[in-house]
Design an enzyme around this catalytic site. Structure first.
Site, PDB file in Angstrom:
ATOM      1  N   SER A 142       0.835  -1.196   0.000  1.00 59.65           N
ATOM      2  CA  SER A 142       0.000   0.000   0.000  1.00 59.65           C
ATOM      3  C   SER A 142       0.875   1.254   0.000  1.00 59.65           C
ATOM      4  O   SER A 142       1.681   1.438  -0.910  1.00 59.65           O
ATOM      5  CB  SER A 142      -0.964  -0.042   1.184  1.00 59.65           C
ATOM      6  OG  SER A 142      -1.985   0.917   1.049  1.00 59.65           O
ATOM      7  N   ASP A 270      -9.894  -3.577  -5.935  1.00 65.83           N
ATOM      8  CA  ASP A 270      -9.427  -2.872  -4.743  1.00 65.83           C
ATOM      9  C   ASP A 270     -10.389  -1.720  -4.447  1.00 65.83           C
ATOM     10  O   ASP A 270     -10.620  -0.870  -5.307  1.00 65.83           O
ATOM     11  CB  ASP A 270      -8.012  -2.342  -4.993  1.00 65.83           C
ATOM     12  CG  ASP A 270      -7.349  -1.758  -3.763  1.00 65.83           C
ATOM     13  OD1 ASP A 270      -8.029  -1.064  -2.981  1.00 65.83           O
ATOM     14  OD2 ASP A 270      -6.135  -1.986  -3.574  1.00 65.83           O
ATOM     15  N   HIS A 298      -7.960  -4.861  -1.238  1.00 68.18           N
ATOM     16  CA  HIS A 298      -6.773  -4.081  -0.870  1.00 68.18           C
ATOM     17  C   HIS A 298      -5.969  -4.886   0.139  1.00 68.18           C
ATOM     18  O   HIS A 298      -6.362  -5.049   1.298  1.00 68.18           O
ATOM     19  CB  HIS A 298      -7.180  -2.733  -0.274  1.00 68.18           C
ATOM     20  CG  HIS A 298      -6.016  -1.810  -0.080  1.00 68.18           C
ATOM     21  ND1 HIS A 298      -5.409  -1.144  -1.130  1.00 68.18           N
ATOM     22  CD2 HIS A 298      -5.315  -1.461   1.027  1.00 68.18           C
ATOM     23  CE1 HIS A 298      -4.413  -0.415  -0.682  1.00 68.18           C
ATOM     24  NE2 HIS A 298      -4.327  -0.596   0.638  1.00 68.18           N
TER      25      HIS A 298
END
Length: 334
Positions: A142, A270, A298
Site C-alpha cells: 500500500s 481494490d 486491498h
C-alpha cells in the site's frame, strides 16, 4: 505467466470489501505459530529513530525488507504472513517502521508520507549495513509500496547495488485517484474513518512536541484523508498543499524510470485503488511487471488452505510474491 484464477478467496469474501476486511480481521496470517520478532533501533541522521523488527533464521540465504502501509506495522496481517512464509522457506525478513508506527512517538518534526523515497533509501542502506552478506529484495505494501516505487525511480540504475528485485502490493500509484476513492461513500465510513482515528491522535502528539508546525485544529477536524493530508502531511513535509503532495508523491508517472526487476501487484477490485487508475504496460519500463488480477481487494489475496476452510490464509500472498522475487533476483527459495 501469472496464475489465471488467483486468488480464490473463501466463498464469503465475494467482493473487494470483504476480501480487504476479511484478510485484515479474520483470516490466518501464515500458520498457527507466530514469528518471534527481534527489535533493533536505528538512529537517523536528523536525530530521530527507526525501529526495525526482524526475524533472520540461522543459515538464511536472503533477506526481504518489507515496508508496511498507512498506519501499519510488523503486527499487520500481511507482515505476519510474509514473515511466516519467508522464514519457513529459508529467508530472513526485516520490517522497518515508518516514524511513529512502532508504538512510540518519534522525536523529530517529520512523520512519514506516501512518497517518502529518501527515508526508504536510508532504511535499505542501513539494512545492507546490518546484513551485508545476505542478498536483498524489497517489498512494499500500500503506502509502503508507492514509497518503494518512488525510491526505485529516483535511484534508477544505482538501486541495483542495494536490492536485486522488488515488489509493490496494492500500491496507490495515483494518489489523487486513490484519495478520492477512499473519501467517498462506504469507503469513507469503512476505511478513512479507521485511518483518521490514529492519525489525528498522532497529529495531537506532534503538535504538543512541536507547536506551530501545522494547523492542529484543521487536522483534528479533518473528516477525509484529503483534509488531513492538506492540514498535516503536506505542510509537515514541505509540500504546498494536498494537491502538490499527491502529485509529487505518486509513483505512476515515473514507472518508466525503474531499472530493477519489479512486480507491481494490484487487484482490480481494490476498494480504494480504482482499476482505471492502474498503470498500463505502455506506461512502465521493461523491468516493471504488472499483475492485475480481478480479485484480492486491498492487501487481501487470502485463500483457503484446505477444503472447508472458511477463514482463508493471507499466506497466499507471499506464497506468490516471494517466489517471483526469488526468480527475479536469482536467489534460492526452499
Amino acid at each position: 505467466m501469472w496464475p489465471g484464477d488467483w486468488p480464490r478467496p473463501p466463498v464469503w469474501q465475494h467482493n473487494g470489501h470483504w476480501q480487504t476486511i476479511g484478510a485484515a480481521l479474520w483470516c490466518r496470517a501464515g500458520g498457527p505459530t507466530a514469528v518471534r520478532w527481534q527489535r533493533t533501533r536505528w538512529l537517523t541522521p536528523d536525530g530521530d529513530f527507526i525501529d526495525i523488527d526482524h526475524a533472520v533464521p540461522p543459515g538464511a540465504v536472503a533477506l526481504v525488507v518489507l515496508f508496511h502501509g498507512l498506519e501499519g506495522s510488523s503486527a499487520s496481517h500481511y507482515a505476519r504472513a510474509f514473515a511466516a512464509v519467508a522464514t519457513q522457506r529459508g529467508w530472513g525478513i526485516a520490517v522497518p517502521h515508518f516514524r511513529g508506527c512502532s508504538g512510540e512517538p518519534n522525536w523529530a518534526p517529520r512523520a512519514y508520507h506516501s512518497g517518502d523515497y529518501e527515508e526508504v533509501g536510508w532504511m535499505l542502506a542501513r539494512a545492507a549495513q546490518q546484513w551485508p552478506m545476505l542478498p536483498r529484495v524489497a517489498a512494499g505494501v500500500s503506502l509502503g509500496g508507492n514509497a518503494l516505487l518512488r525510491w526505485l525511480q529516483e535511484a534508477g540504475e544505482s538501486a541495483k547495488a542495494t536490492v536485486r528485485a522488488a515488489a509493490a502490493i496494492s500500491a496507490p500509484v495515483d494518489l489523487a485517484a486513490a484519495g478520492a476513492a477512499i473519501d467517498q461513500g462506504w469507503n469513507r465510513l469503512l476505511y478513512a474513518r479507521h485511518f483518521l482515528r490514529t492519525m489525528r491522535r498522532k497529529a495531537h502528539e506532534k503538535a504538543a512536541r512541536y507547536p506551530g508546525l501545522f494547523d492542529l485544529q484543521r487536522a483534528l477536524a479533518a473528516r477525509t484523508l484529503r483534509e488531513f493530508d492538506d492540514a498535516f502531511t503536506a505542510p509537515l513535509h514541505g509540500f504546498r498543499g494536498v494537491d502538490d503532495y499527491w502529485r509529487r508523491a505518486s509513483a505512476k508517472p515515473h514507472l518508466h524510470a525503474v531499472r530493477v526487476p519489479t512486480l507491481v501487484l494490484n487487484a482490480r477490485n481494490d476498494p480504494f485503488v480504482p482499476a482505471a487508475s492502474l498503470p498500463t504496460p505502455q506506461q512502465v519500463s521493461a523491468d516493471v511487471h504488472l499483475w492485475q488480477p480481478a480479485r484480492g481487494g486491498h492487501v487481501g489475496f487470502a485463500e483457503p488452505i484446505a477444503p472447508g476452510d472458511w477463514r482463508g490464509d493471507v499466506a497466499a500472498l507471499p506464497a506468490q510474491v516471494l517466489p517471483w522475487l526469488a526468480r527475479a533476483a536469482q536467489i534460492p527459495l526452499a
